[in-house]
Design a protein around this motif. Structure first.
Motif, short mmCIF file in Angstrom:
data_model
loop_
_atom_site.label_atom_id
_atom_site.label_comp_id
_atom_site.label_asym_id
_atom_site.label_seq_id
_atom_site.Cartn_x
_atom_site.Cartn_y
_atom_site.Cartn_z
N ILE A 1 34.22 -62.20 -6.90
CA ILE A 1 35.18 -61.27 -6.31
C ILE A 1 34.54 -59.88 -6.28
O ILE A 1 33.93 -59.44 -7.25
CB ILE A 1 36.49 -61.24 -7.13
N GLU A 2 34.68 -59.18 -5.15
CA GLU A 2 34.06 -57.87 -4.97
C GLU A 2 35.14 -56.80 -4.79
O GLU A 2 36.30 -57.12 -4.48
CB GLU A 2 33.14 -57.90 -3.75
N ALA A 3 34.73 -55.54 -4.95
CA ALA A 3 35.69 -54.43 -4.83
C ALA A 3 36.37 -54.43 -3.47
O ALA A 3 37.57 -54.11 -3.36
CB ALA A 3 34.96 -53.10 -5.06
N LYS A 4 35.65 -54.82 -2.43
CA LYS A 4 36.24 -54.83 -1.08
C LYS A 4 37.35 -55.86 -0.94
O LYS A 4 38.18 -55.78 -0.02
CB LYS A 4 35.15 -55.12 -0.04
N LEU B 1 36.42 -68.46 -6.03
CA LEU B 1 35.47 -67.35 -5.99
C LEU B 1 35.52 -66.56 -7.30
O LEU B 1 34.49 -66.13 -7.83
CB LEU B 1 35.81 -66.41 -4.83
N ALA B 2 36.72 -66.39 -7.84
CA ALA B 2 36.86 -65.69 -9.12
C ALA B 2 36.18 -66.47 -10.24
O ALA B 2 35.53 -65.89 -11.11
CB ALA B 2 38.33 -65.46 -9.43
N ARG C 1 33.74 -68.26 1.06
CA ARG C 1 33.81 -67.08 1.92
C ARG C 1 34.06 -67.49 3.37
O ARG C 1 34.85 -66.87 4.09
CB ARG C 1 32.52 -66.28 1.83
N SER C 2 33.38 -68.56 3.80
CA SER C 2 33.56 -69.03 5.17
C SER C 2 35.00 -69.51 5.39
O SER C 2 35.62 -69.20 6.42
CB SER C 2 32.58 -70.18 5.46
N ALA C 3 35.55 -70.23 4.40
CA ALA C 3 36.93 -70.70 4.51
C ALA C 3 37.89 -69.52 4.62
O ALA C 3 38.82 -69.53 5.44
CB ALA C 3 37.28 -71.56 3.30
N LEU C 4 37.66 -68.48 3.82
CA LEU C 4 38.55 -67.32 3.83
C LEU C 4 38.41 -66.49 5.10
O LEU C 4 39.36 -65.83 5.52
CB LEU C 4 38.26 -66.44 2.61
N SER C 5 37.24 -66.56 5.74
CA SER C 5 37.08 -65.84 7.00
C SER C 5 37.93 -66.48 8.10
O SER C 5 38.33 -65.81 9.06
CB SER C 5 35.60 -65.84 7.43
N MET C 6 38.25 -67.76 7.92
CA MET C 6 39.10 -68.46 8.89
C MET C 6 40.56 -68.43 8.48
O MET C 6 41.46 -68.41 9.32
CB MET C 6 38.63 -69.91 9.04
N LYS C 7 40.80 -68.44 7.16
CA LYS C 7 42.18 -68.48 6.67
C LYS C 7 42.27 -67.59 5.43
O LYS C 7 42.00 -68.02 4.30
CB LYS C 7 42.60 -69.92 6.34
N GLU C 8 42.63 -66.35 5.64
CA GLU C 8 42.60 -65.33 4.60
C GLU C 8 43.51 -65.64 3.42
O GLU C 8 43.25 -65.22 2.29
CB GLU C 8 42.99 -64.00 5.23
N ASP C 9 44.58 -66.39 3.67
CA ASP C 9 45.55 -66.64 2.60
C ASP C 9 45.31 -67.95 1.87
O ASP C 9 46.21 -68.49 1.23
CB ASP C 9 46.98 -66.61 3.16
N LEU C 10 44.09 -68.46 1.90
CA LEU C 10 43.76 -69.71 1.20
C LEU C 10 43.53 -69.39 -0.27
O LEU C 10 42.42 -69.10 -0.72
CB LEU C 10 42.52 -70.34 1.83
#
Length: 479
Positions: free
Chosen positions: A157-160, A151-152, A135-144
């Motif tokens: 993985i969440e609805a959001k 995460l899956a 989650r921390s990595a994705l907060s910095m780079k959304e397309d990772l």
């Protein structure tokens, strides 16, 4: 006269060019045995040493070369990343996690570092921490994309997340595919929306194979050539003496249950679990690719034949180093099915566990998992069917040649009647009994795509999972 590090490096290059990789391994080991002060002159040349070690399938030597790089350039973040990746490859993910944590402490926030911290945390069973790092990595780079697919795998993985994933996929963000598509497929699978799940897994597979050339016929050619050559091998009637460690080879295609099987066996403290290795390749380099022309070159079809004792000694040495001299070792290398004959001849005390699972369940599991590109058969159901049937065919051949040394373990029976099948397995392997109700896989090191699933108790929930996707899977298996 002692050779300089530069001369030894040149010797490794020449050995590979001349087609004598076993000589290259010997020179590589000689180079790594030199004191650090003597070899620091190679500097960044250790990168080439590492690359050559990987060409020679010697992962332990590659780790040694990566360590030398980090010693020479301790402040180079790239070399730290390389070193941790090599640690993980030889089953030392906890060490990799510690090194990566030190690197993170001395650097500004970095998505790649947090992603790898998540990977290594997952490998050793710290699944909550792994999810936080992803989650921390994705907060910095959304397309990772790989963070999304991990995460899956963790079921996080969440609805959001769905609008974000859909946008990344539609935008065809370079770093997002195929990981984001795998993740979205898993989400819809968990919701029981099978058509949507299959659609996104298909997008992921199409993205994975884009720009790659692949021939299923070339991939399975060794499955026919190796048995042909094996039938002609001349064998000295003098039996080899069994020596430690005692190897147990766990053979099966990806997603067939080999990781679960290894984790069960390695519940015993005298067993060193090596996971996926290339030791079979490193120890049999003199035999080339084990086909007729390669074995003809080394005189395998007539006396004096192959020096199986020497090849076995190489394997035992590498396995002992990897497991700190445990008396029993497990190895589940990805291409072991090609080496069963050679390994059986050079290691007289070796036994083999052939893990068999419904081929359509294997194909589905591989199709929906973000595996490495070495498994390109998985991107197409027809290719999957061809590959998996060829796998079964060569294992049937080995079973006919070594009937007393190969145990056929059916995944479906294992997960529905664990204790009965584990008892049969341990008796065949001459191991102490294992209580299925006390098996604990929470803290195991699992550096594969199974790192999350393997943490739960043995379960039959995935048996016949392919039936939900029958309309897409079955046509590929019709011929």
């Amino acid at each position: 006269m002692d050779l300089t590090p530069e001369q030894l490096l040149n010797g490794i290059r020449n050995s590979i060019q001349q087609g004598v990789p076993d000589t290259g391994i010997d020179i590589l080991r000689q180079l790594l045995s030199l004191p650090h002060a003597q070899t620091d002159s190679l500097g960044q040349g250790w990168e080439e040493v590492m690359a050559l070690a990987l060409r020679l399938a010697d992962e332990d030597a590659a780790l040694g070369a990566a360590h030398r790089l980090l010693d020479i350039y301790p402040n180079n973040g790239r070399y730290a990343l390389i070193f941790t990746e090599r640690l993980s490859r030889v089953g030392r993910s906890e060490d990799a996690l510690n090194v990566m944590g030190q690197l993170k402490a001395g650097m500004t926030p970095n998505a790649a570092i947090d992603h790898l911290l998540g990977v290594y945390s997952g490998h050793i069973g710290k699944l909550g921490e792994a999810a936080e790092y992803f989650r921390s990595a994705l907060s910095m780079k959304e397309d990772l994309g790989d963070s999304w697919s991990n995460l899956a795998t963790l079921g996080r993985i969440e609805a959001k997340d769905i609008p974000v994933l859909e946008r990344l996929i539609e935008e065809k963000a370079e770093h997002a595919l195929p990981g984001a598509a795998y993740a979205l497929g898993e989400w819809y699978h968990s919701q029981g929306e099978h058509a949507k799940a299959w659609d996104y897994w298909t997008r992921a597979n199409e993205a994975s194979k884009r720009g790659q050339t692949f021939s299923i016929d070339e991939m399975i050619a060794p499955n026919k050539g190796i048995p042909e050559a094996d039938r002609r091998i001349w064998t000295d009637k003098t039996p080899l003496q069994p020596k430690p460690p005692r190897p147990i080879f766990i053979v099966g295609p990806p997603r067939s249950g080999t990781t679960l099987t290894e984790q069960i066996i390695s519940q015993q403290k005298n067993v060193g679990a090596m996971g996926e290795t290339m030791l079979s390749r490193a120890s049999t380099w003199p035999l080339g690719n084990l086909g007729p022309s390669d074995l003809e070159k080394v005189g395998a079809f007539g006396p004096p034949g192959v020096t199986w004792e020497r090849l076995g000694a190489i394997y035992r040495h590498l396995a002992s180093n990897r497991t700190q001299e445990k008396p029993i070792t497990t190895d589940k290398g990805a291409i072991l099915h090609l080496f069963v004959g050679a390994l059986a001849r050079m290691l007289p005390n070796a036994k083999f566990v052939w893990v068999r699972r419904n081929l359509k369940d294997v194909a589905l599991s591989a199709y929906r998992t973000n595996l490495t590109d070495g498994n390109r058969w998985r991107h197409d159901m027809r290719h999957a069917a061809t590959y998996l049937r060829a796998f079964d065919e060569i294992m049937r051949y080995w079973q006919s040649q070594f009937p007393d040394r190969i145990f056929e373990l059916e995944y479906e029976r294992l997960v529905t009647s664990p204790q009965t099948n584990i008892d049969q397995l341990t008796r065949f392997l001459d191991l102490d009994p294992i209580d299925a109700s006390k098996i604990d896989m929470g803290a195991s090191n699992v550096p594969t795509a199974s790192f999350a699933q393997i943490r739960s108790k043995i379960s039959a929930k995935s048996v016949r999972g392919w039936k939900a996707y029958e309309e897409w899977i079955a046509p590929g298996f019709e011929n």
